[in-house]
Write a protein that holds these residues in place. Structure first.
Motif, PDB file in Angstrom:
ATOM      1  N   ARG A  82     -27.417   4.733  56.807  1.00  0.00           N
ATOM      2  CA  ARG A  82     -27.694   4.098  55.504  1.00  0.00           C
ATOM      3  C   ARG A  82     -26.728   4.652  54.448  1.00  0.00           C
TER       4      ARG A  82
ATOM      5  N   SER B  55     -23.311   3.162  55.082  1.00  0.00           N
ATOM      6  CA  SER B  55     -23.248   1.829  54.474  1.00  0.00           C
ATOM      7  C   SER B  55     -22.884   1.929  52.997  1.00  0.00           C
TER       8      SER B  55
ATOM      9  N   ASN C 102     -32.393   2.583  50.503  1.00  0.00           N
ATOM     10  CA  ASN C 102     -31.485   1.687  51.231  1.00  0.00           C
ATOM     11  C   ASN C 102     -30.019   1.979  50.956  1.00  0.00           C
TER      12      ASN C 102
ATOM     13  N   THR D 198     -28.028   0.776  48.626  1.00  0.00           N
ATOM     14  CA  THR D 198     -27.355  -0.521  48.515  1.00  0.00           C
ATOM     15  C   THR D 198     -26.589  -0.714  47.209  1.00  0.00           C
TER      16      THR D 198
ATOM     17  N   GLY E 196     -31.423  -5.082  50.648  1.00  0.00           N
ATOM     18  CA  GLY E 196     -31.978  -4.071  51.532  1.00  0.00           C
ATOM     19  C   GLY E 196     -33.481  -3.936  51.464  1.00  0.00           C
TER      20      GLY E 196
ATOM     21  N   THR F 191     -32.733  -0.502  56.638  1.00  0.00           N
ATOM     22  CA  THR F 191     -32.640   0.937  56.906  1.00  0.00           C
ATOM     23  C   THR F 191     -33.949   1.465  57.502  1.00  0.00           C
TER      24      THR F 191
ATOM     25  N   LEU G  29     -29.972   0.423  60.174  1.00  0.00           N
ATOM     26  CA  LEU G  29     -29.360   1.690  59.792  1.00  0.00           C
ATOM     27  C   LEU G  29     -30.377   2.831  59.797  1.00  0.00           C
TER      28      LEU G  29
ATOM     29  N   ARG H 159     -32.290   6.483  58.965  1.00  0.00           N
ATOM     30  CA  ARG H 159     -32.634   7.387  57.866  1.00  0.00           C
ATOM     31  C   ARG H 159     -32.036   8.773  58.125  1.00  0.00           C
TER      32      ARG H 159
END
Length: 360
Positions: free
Chosen positions: A49, A52, A77, A79, A124, A152, A210, A212
């Protein structure tokens, strides 16, 4: 409108037309390659995550057609990149949306934006909450639009939140959906490659599953080629006679590599195949698939999820039922630290090695 359009500078016209055509930005490929090289050299241990987020931080500043968001889980997330700004009543120029606890509403809104054109939307939530977004995710695939779902906390590896939040069946649900790419990257390199595919797709939505928990870098040798685009590839080959092939995704790729070490120490030649995207591997020609999964050796797949969807790669494609095994989940999870859970549910390097030996 067309008359007004002709009055704006040529470079702005071309950028407008590029985004509406969903063509990739000219900087994308080089940016992804540079990040991959950096990661292979530095070999960080990070959650995918976070990987990403690292991709979004370098891509979002020039791919201004991206509109990100999260269903009340932005901090989890990962994001939001620093350049985006929040879209709200006071800032219509912001490119990040706080959707609230509205997974289906978020997914439907993203579909609407992509259908409108000029936007690549991603959003997300936790992987387990794909259940709430499911109707709109299915429509992304049905309408053939490249919405991106950043999911995630993708396994029991999320730990103490327990079985309500631990997905076990959700990878299978997403993989069962036609015209959907489901990516489960093993490290930052595969995450970057997955994002490159998601951001260049024109007719297929992407689901990024994804972790954690922190994962080691497994792609230590830099390759400019996007190996994830092949769906699966040989990460580490057997030394000596090849007797076993271990296939893994995401957080279990490092488990597969550790199992290989155990087996090789006992003289059992073992190949490790990383399979970040089953759908893309299925699209490869027979010759390539045979090269990655030749007949003969025993096959064991390891993934912290249910087995559904794995049979093609275990017993099909030149495999045999009596020479195939699976290490994963067949029940819901539990609340405990991640390392305790992987031990409890038997998703360990030793368990994988034992499974291989039981099939020889």
């Amino acid at each position: 409108w067309e008359e007004r359009f002709t009055t704006i500078p040529g470079n702005k016209q071309r950028e407008f037309q590029r985004t509406y055509a969903l063509d990739p930005h000219k900087k994308l490929s080089a940016t992804i390659k540079a990040l991959k090289k950096q990661i292979s050299e530095e070999a960080p241990k990070v959650a995918t995550r976070k990987s990403s987020e690292m991709v979004l931080e370098v891509v979002n500043p020039f791919m201004t057609e991206t509109v990100g968001g999260s269903a009340d889980l932005t901090g989890s997330n990962n994001t939001k990149s620093g350049d985006m700004g929040t879209f709200d009543i006071d800032n219509r120029g912001g490119r990040y949306i706080y959707y609230g606890i509205r997974e289906h509403g978020m997914a439907a809104a993203m579909n609407g934006m992509v259908l409108h054109g000029g936007v690549r939307a991603y959003g997300g939530t936790f992987m387990a909450f794909t259940d709430y977004a499911r109707g709109a995710m299915r429509l992304s695939a049905l309408m053939r639009i490249p919405t991106v779902y950043v999911m995630t906390h993708d396994s029991i590896g999320l730990g103490e939140d327990g079985p309500t939040h631990q997905p076990v069946e959700h990878l299978a649900i997403s993989r069962a959906t036609p015209n959907t790419y489901v990516f489960r990257p093993a490290d930052t390199v595969e995450t970057a490659e997955s994002w490159e595919i998601a951001l260049t797709s024109k007719e297929t939505p992407s689901v990024l599953a994804l972790s954690r928990q922190g994962l080691p870098t497994v792609r230590l040798e830099h390759k400019t080629k996007n190996l994830t685009a092949q769906g699966a590839y040989v990460l580490k080959d057997a030394e000596g006679k090849r007797q076993a092939i271990i296939i893994a995704t995401g957080s279990e790729v490092s488990v597969a590599l550790a199992a290989r070490d155990i087996l090789q120490a006992e003289g059992i030649g073992t190949r490790v195949v990383s399979m970040p995207c089953m759908e893309l591997f299925a699209e490869q020609d027979e010759r390539y698939r045979k090269r990655i999964l030749p007949g003969g050796p025993v096959r064991v797949a390891v993934e912290a999820a249910v087995q559904m969807g794995w049979d093609r790669w275990l017993t099909g494609e030149r495999g045999k039922a009596n020479k195939a095994g699976f290490v994963g989940m067949d029940s819901f999870g539990a609340s405990a630290p991640a390392d305790v859970l992987f031990e409890k549910f038997g998703i360990t390097a030793q368990a994988v090695a034992d499974k291989v030996k039981s099939l020889l």
